[in-house]
Design a protein around this motif. Structure first.
Motif, PDB file in Angstrom:
ATOM      1  N   THR A  48       0.835  -1.193   0.000  1.00 17.28           N
ATOM      2  CA  THR A  48       0.000   0.000   0.000  1.00 17.28           C
ATOM      3  C   THR A  48       0.874   1.249   0.000  1.00 17.28           C
ATOM      4  OG1 THR A  48      -0.128   0.002   2.404  1.00 17.28           O
ATOM      5  CG2 THR A  48      -1.887  -1.131   1.218  1.00 17.28           C
ATOM      6  N   ALA A  49       0.367   2.288  -0.581  1.00 15.52           N
ATOM      7  CA  ALA A  49       1.056   3.577  -0.603  1.00 15.52           C
ATOM      8  C   ALA A  49       0.003   4.674  -0.597  1.00 15.52           C
ATOM      9  CB  ALA A  49       1.923   3.688  -1.853  1.00 15.52           C
ATOM     10  N   ASN A  50       0.259   5.715   0.168  1.00 15.73           N
ATOM     11  CA  ASN A  50      -0.629   6.873   0.131  1.00 15.73           C
ATOM     12  C   ASN A  50       0.171   8.105   0.494  1.00 15.73           C
ATOM     13  OD1 ASN A  50      -1.168   7.479   3.179  1.00 15.73           O
ATOM     14  ND2 ASN A  50      -1.485   5.278   2.975  1.00 15.73           N
ATOM     15  N   CYS A  51      -0.362   9.243   0.121  1.00  9.56           N
ATOM     16  CA  CYS A  51       0.286  10.500   0.478  1.00  9.56           C
ATOM     17  C   CYS A  51      -0.784  11.569   0.688  1.00  9.56           C
ATOM     18  CB  CYS A  51       1.301  10.932  -0.572  1.00  9.56           C
ATOM     19  SG  CYS A  51       0.622  11.318  -2.192  1.00  9.56           S
ATOM     20  N   TYR A  52      -0.390  12.530   1.473  1.00  4.76           N
ATOM     21  CA  TYR A  52      -1.244  13.673   1.777  1.00  4.76           C
ATOM     22  C   TYR A  52      -0.584  14.911   1.180  1.00  4.76           C
ATOM     23  CZ  TYR A  52      -3.157  10.576   5.385  1.00  4.76           C
ATOM     24  OH  TYR A  52      -3.727   9.527   6.050  1.00  4.76           O
ATOM     25  N   VAL A  53      -1.362  15.697   0.452  1.00  6.72           N
ATOM     26  CA  VAL A  53      -0.878  16.951  -0.107  1.00  6.72           C
ATOM     27  C   VAL A  53      -1.820  18.043   0.378  1.00  6.72           C
ATOM     28  CG1 VAL A  53      -0.433  18.275  -2.215  1.00  6.72           C
ATOM     29  CG2 VAL A  53       0.039  15.814  -2.170  1.00  6.72           C
ATOM     30  N   VAL A  54      -1.246  19.091   0.944  1.00  2.92           N
ATOM     31  CA  VAL A  54      -2.038  20.242   1.367  1.00  2.92           C
ATOM     32  C   VAL A  54      -1.473  21.461   0.646  1.00  2.92           C
ATOM     33  CG1 VAL A  54      -2.847  21.649   3.303  1.00  2.92           C
ATOM     34  CG2 VAL A  54      -2.464  19.194   3.629  1.00  2.92           C
ATOM     35  N   ILE A  55      -2.363  22.223   0.008  1.00  2.01           N
ATOM     36  CA  ILE A  55      -1.986  23.435  -0.711  1.00  2.01           C
ATOM     37  C   ILE A  55      -2.810  24.568  -0.118  1.00  2.01           C
ATOM     38  CG2 ILE A  55      -1.948  24.600  -2.950  1.00  2.01           C
ATOM     39  CD1 ILE A  55      -1.767  21.773  -4.234  1.00  2.01           C
ATOM     40  N   SER A  56      -2.127  25.658   0.246  1.00  2.00           N
ATOM     41  CA  SER A  56      -2.823  26.725   0.966  1.00  2.00           C
ATOM     42  C   SER A  56      -2.249  28.097   0.642  1.00  2.00           C
ATOM     43  CB  SER A  56      -2.709  26.464   2.477  1.00  2.00           C
ATOM     44  OG  SER A  56      -3.311  27.499   3.209  1.00  2.00           O
ATOM     45  N   ASP A  57      -3.074  29.119   0.844  1.00  2.00           N
ATOM     46  CA  ASP A  57      -2.626  30.505   0.735  1.00  2.00           C
ATOM     47  C   ASP A  57      -1.948  30.955   2.021  1.00  2.00           C
ATOM     48  OD1 ASP A  57      -3.672  30.806  -1.841  1.00  2.00           O
ATOM     49  OD2 ASP A  57      -5.630  31.394  -1.074  1.00  2.00           O
ATOM     50  N   GLU A  58      -2.182  30.238   3.106  1.00  2.00           N
ATOM     51  CA  GLU A  58      -1.650  30.560   4.432  1.00  2.00           C
ATOM     52  C   GLU A  58      -0.696  29.448   4.875  1.00  2.00           C
ATOM     53  OE1 GLU A  58      -2.607  33.365   6.121  1.00  2.00           O
ATOM     54  OE2 GLU A  58      -3.872  33.939   4.423  1.00  2.00           O
ATOM     55  N   PRO A  59       0.165  29.724   5.871  1.00  2.00           N
ATOM     56  CA  PRO A  59       0.999  28.638   6.407  1.00  2.00           C
ATOM     57  C   PRO A  59       0.132  27.461   6.853  1.00  2.00           C
ATOM     58  CG  PRO A  59       1.761  30.756   7.238  1.00  2.00           C
ATOM     59  CD  PRO A  59       0.465  31.014   6.498  1.00  2.00           C
ATOM     60  N   ILE A  60       0.665  26.259   6.699  1.00  2.00           N
ATOM     61  CA  ILE A  60      -0.078  25.026   6.965  1.00  2.00           C
ATOM     62  C   ILE A  60       0.319  24.492   8.336  1.00  2.00           C
ATOM     63  CG2 ILE A  60      -0.474  22.660   6.169  1.00  2.00           C
ATOM     64  CD1 ILE A  60       0.258  23.787   3.307  1.00  2.00           C
ATOM     65  N   GLY A  61      -0.681  24.178   9.146  1.00  2.00           N
ATOM     66  CA  GLY A  61      -0.421  23.729  10.514  1.00  2.00           C
ATOM     67  C   GLY A  61       0.123  22.320  10.608  1.00  2.00           C
ATOM     68  N   ALA A  62      -0.389  21.397   9.793  1.00  2.00           N
ATOM     69  CA  ALA A  62       0.039  20.000   9.863  1.00  2.00           C
ATOM     70  C   ALA A  62      -0.017  19.383   8.467  1.00  2.00           C
ATOM     71  CB  ALA A  62      -0.867  19.218  10.810  1.00  2.00           C
ATOM     72  N   PRO A  63       0.951  18.524   8.143  1.00  2.00           N
ATOM     73  CA  PRO A  63       0.977  17.937   6.799  1.00  2.00           C
ATOM     74  C   PRO A  63      -0.036  16.816   6.595  1.00  2.00           C
ATOM     75  CG  PRO A  63       2.803  17.117   8.084  1.00  2.00           C
ATOM     76  CD  PRO A  63       2.122  18.164   8.923  1.00  2.00           C
ATOM     77  N   LYS A  64      -0.510  16.216   7.665  1.00  2.00           N
ATOM     78  CA  LYS A  64      -1.454  15.106   7.562  1.00  2.00           C
ATOM     79  C   LYS A  64      -2.811  15.594   8.059  1.00  2.00           C
ATOM     80  CE  LYS A  64      -1.962  10.250   8.747  1.00  2.00           C
ATOM     81  NZ  LYS A  64      -1.443   9.121   9.508  1.00  2.00           N
ATOM     82  N   VAL A  65      -3.853  15.245   7.324  1.00  2.00           N
ATOM     83  CA  VAL A  65      -5.194  15.701   7.678  1.00  2.00           C
ATOM     84  C   VAL A  65      -6.078  14.515   8.060  1.00  2.00           C
ATOM     85  CG1 VAL A  65      -5.094  17.753   6.217  1.00  2.00           C
ATOM     86  CG2 VAL A  65      -5.952  15.625   5.265  1.00  2.00           C
ATOM     87  N   ASN A  66      -7.037  14.777   8.929  1.00  2.00           N
ATOM     88  CA  ASN A  66      -8.016  13.741   9.279  1.00  2.00           C
ATOM     89  C   ASN A  66      -9.119  13.675   8.237  1.00  2.00           C
ATOM     90  OD1 ASN A  66      -6.744  12.932  11.663  1.00  2.00           O
ATOM     91  ND2 ASN A  66      -7.668  14.627  12.789  1.00  2.00           N
ATOM     92  N   LYS A  67      -9.523  14.832   7.733  1.00  2.00           N
ATOM     93  CA  LYS A  67     -10.564  14.922   6.716  1.00  2.00           C
ATOM     94  C   LYS A  67     -10.036  15.746   5.552  1.00  2.00           C
ATOM     95  CE  LYS A  67     -14.040  12.878   8.867  1.00  2.00           C
ATOM     96  NZ  LYS A  67     -14.776  11.751   8.339  1.00  2.00           N
ATOM     97  N   ALA A  68     -10.093  15.174   4.367  1.00  2.00           N
ATOM     98  CA  ALA A  68      -9.573  15.828   3.169  1.00  2.00           C
ATOM     99  C   ALA A  68     -10.699  16.376   2.309  1.00  2.00           C
ATOM    100  CB  ALA A  68      -8.743  14.827   2.360  1.00  2.00           C
TER     101      ALA A  68
END
Length: 186
Positions: A48-68
């Protein structure tokens, strides 16, 4: 604006490359903040493989999210594992050439992308991930399509420039699917 994406599948399907392509594009061609958080199973290829990507206009608090906001599933186990990780009103992109199970949620949008079949039709199953990335961009408009394609040429075509026309064709096919799905949603 902060948008989060989970991309999940088997090792070897290009999960990490898809996430990195989005991350590199956001980081190198826009003024947005971005995080990329990879996770591998016990084996690389076939595990298995997965990744989390977060893109934001503001600084990001955490790289992993509970709800995407968006989930991309390339196989059935990934759908079962992550389908409840999408916010109501979010979108699940399904690789319909492999995923056979129903999403089982009526509070999310579903975009079916026959990425595997398109990749085989184009002559190389390894471009499945570019079909998916194209669909994400066409549907979400998170990043300029031109920038994503240029990043693909730079990152993927550096060692094998002869692959650029195939990569572009795969990306554009996905882009069309994403745009069509967005038009249906409206």
């Amino acid at each position: 604006m902060e948008k989060s994406i989970i991309i999940a599948g088997f090792g070897g399907q290009g999960v990490m490359v898809a996430g990195q392509l989005l991350s590199y594009t956001a980081c190198e061609t826009t003024d947005k903040y971005v995080t990329f958080f990879p996770s591998y199973g016990a084996e690389m290829r076939g595990g298995t493989a997965n990744c989390y990507v977060v893109i934001s206009d503001e600084p990001i608090g955490a790289p992993k999210v509970n709800k995407a906001d968006y989930l991309v599933v390339l196989n059935d186990p990934s759908l079962q594992r992550f389908k409840n990780s999408v916010v109501p009103g979010g979108t699940i992109f399904v690789n319909s050439s492999v995923v056979t199970h129903d999403v089982g949620r009526d509070d999310v949008h579903v975009v079916k992308v026959d990425a595997g079949s398109i990749a085989y039709e184009l002559g190389n199953p390894r471009v499945l991930n570019l079909v998916i990335v194209g669909a994400i961009i066409g549907y979400t408009d998170l990043l300029p399509a031109k920038n994503v394609l240029e990043t693909a040429f730079k990152k993927l075509g550096a060692k094998r420039p002869e692959m650029n026309p195939l990569n572009e064709a795969a990306f554009n096919r996905g882009l069309e699917i994403g745009k069509a799905a967005l038009a249906e949603k409206k």
